[in-house]
Design an enzyme around this catalytic site. Sequence first.
Site, short mmCIF file in Angstrom:
data_model
loop_
_atom_site.label_atom_id
_atom_site.label_comp_id
_atom_site.label_asym_id
_atom_site.label_seq_id
_atom_site.Cartn_x
_atom_site.Cartn_y
_atom_site.Cartn_z
N VAL A 12 9.35 3.10 -4.25
CA VAL A 12 9.38 1.94 -3.35
C VAL A 12 9.73 0.66 -4.10
O VAL A 12 10.62 -0.09 -3.71
CB VAL A 12 8.02 1.78 -2.63
CG1 VAL A 12 8.01 0.50 -1.79
CG2 VAL A 12 7.74 2.99 -1.76
N ASP A 30 5.02 -2.80 -14.25
CA ASP A 30 4.40 -1.49 -14.10
C ASP A 30 3.52 -1.24 -15.31
O ASP A 30 3.88 -1.61 -16.44
CB ASP A 30 5.47 -0.40 -13.99
CG ASP A 30 4.95 0.88 -13.36
OD1 ASP A 30 5.35 1.20 -12.22
OD2 ASP A 30 4.14 1.58 -14.00
N ARG A 35 7.84 4.05 -18.52
CA ARG A 35 8.72 3.75 -17.39
C ARG A 35 9.50 2.46 -17.65
O ARG A 35 10.70 2.39 -17.39
CB ARG A 35 7.86 3.62 -16.12
CG ARG A 35 8.59 3.12 -14.88
CD ARG A 35 9.46 4.16 -14.29
NE ARG A 35 9.87 3.83 -12.91
CZ ARG A 35 10.96 4.27 -12.34
NH1 ARG A 35 11.78 5.08 -12.99
NH2 ARG A 35 11.27 3.94 -11.11
N THR A 81 -0.67 4.91 -2.56
CA THR A 81 -1.99 5.01 -1.93
C THR A 81 -2.19 6.47 -1.52
O THR A 81 -1.90 6.86 -0.39
CB THR A 81 -2.10 4.09 -0.70
OG1 THR A 81 -0.89 4.17 0.07
CG2 THR A 81 -2.34 2.65 -1.12
N THR A 116 0.99 1.83 1.90
CA THR A 116 0.43 2.30 3.17
C THR A 116 -1.09 2.26 3.11
O THR A 116 -1.71 2.81 2.20
CB THR A 116 0.90 3.73 3.46
OG1 THR A 116 2.32 3.74 3.53
CG2 THR A 116 0.33 4.22 4.78
N CYS A 256 3.87 10.50 2.03
CA CYS A 256 3.84 9.73 3.29
C CYS A 256 3.30 10.56 4.45
O CYS A 256 2.15 10.41 4.83
CB CYS A 256 5.24 9.20 3.61
SG CYS A 256 5.79 7.87 2.54
N ARG A 327 5.07 14.90 -5.88
CA ARG A 327 3.76 14.51 -5.35
C ARG A 327 3.44 15.22 -4.04
O ARG A 327 4.21 15.21 -3.09
CB ARG A 327 3.71 12.99 -5.11
CG ARG A 327 3.66 12.16 -6.38
CD ARG A 327 3.69 10.69 -6.08
NE ARG A 327 4.95 10.29 -5.45
CZ ARG A 327 5.19 9.07 -4.98
NH1 ARG A 327 4.25 8.14 -5.03
NH2 ARG A 327 6.36 8.78 -4.44
#
Length: 420
Positions: A12, A30, A35, A81, A116, A256, A327
Amino acid sequence: MKKLAIIGLGYVGLPLAVAFGEKRTVKGFDINSKRIAELNEGVDVTREVSKEELGVAGGLTFTSIVDDISDCQVFIVTVPTPIDEFKSPDLTPLVKASETIGKVLKQGDIIIYESTVYPGATEEVCVPILERVSGLVFNADFYAGYSPERINPGDKEHRVTSIKKVTSGSTPDIADEIDALYASVITAGTYKATSIRVAEAAKVIENTQRDVNIALMNELSMIFARMGIDTHEVLAAAGTKWNFLPFKPGLVGGHCIGVDPYYLTHKAQAVGYHPEMILAGRRVNDGMGAYAASSLIKAMIRSGQTIADSRVLVLGLTFKENCPDLRNTKVIDVIRELEDFGCKIDVADPWANNEEAEHEYGLSLCFDPQSGDYDAVILAVPHRDYSEMGAAALRSYLKPRGVLYDLKGVLNKADSDLRL
């Protein structure tokens, strides 16, 4: 023009940082220093942003040092989340991100959350942390907003700038400012919600709606299988009606659709309502891995195979096609169930990272599956690599009585022995 910081550079945050980086000064933050090092070399392991796109975003820099974002006035939080082992919201990343921002928060700053959450989380969970750590007062010294992410990993057509953006703010003036901020980069336009809670609720029901619809298709698939009817043929016939919704059966994983409904049901139960339809849909979808494995075992028995020590090749481990994201993949449910039956499993996936697969699931990927070695092949995730191979090439992995299971129904019916 205010300086902007994006907190969290995953699927995102990075595309959003790049979009803003073409227009203004942006600092991508981050906590994962590896990364940051990769991004500074122009490498995005999520494959959402190319090296060329990173190069075009001239205003974007990357850091893992908190002090580097202390001069920013707008902070956009895009951390994950997830849910915990009890399927309850795990707000740990959101809490830690809020604590980090609280350390550098100043008079007049704005914090926008995209992660979210359930309705109310921004003002009930995040804002008190910001106040406690910073010593500042909400809506007097600093302000907040919520603009739900709508990223679709692996989708090169629907990108962050071409998806309409819902925005909101903690005061009318801040709502206008946040809406204008996003409107500067979102070519598809924005929609200003009437409150932060409305925006939060809108996000969480988007994926809940899809989850319930897919659960219906999965339940129909189980019913039609008992009747000897091909579900995909039924859906093709029903789809000739103009208002029939084109959902299909399948595994529902990822960060999601397989997670967001639990945020809504958590809050619903907290306010005294026990949601029935949403949780029923979750139960159906969470059980599809075991059902898919059981269906394969029955097909193998019908073909005259011995299940114990049979060899099964699973093609695809990520939660969706043409995406490296592992994930909450539900392919692992199929694998674990087959292992319980005594099958020996090889898993191949050209998009997945082997180290991540080993860390998350204890699986070592198979990079060179051999022809004629397997009693069954499951096309679990139809990456373009597999779709372009064709059914004949997929069947070449099988022994003479082997079973080809097209889990997502992407092959012609005649080309596979089984499909969900």
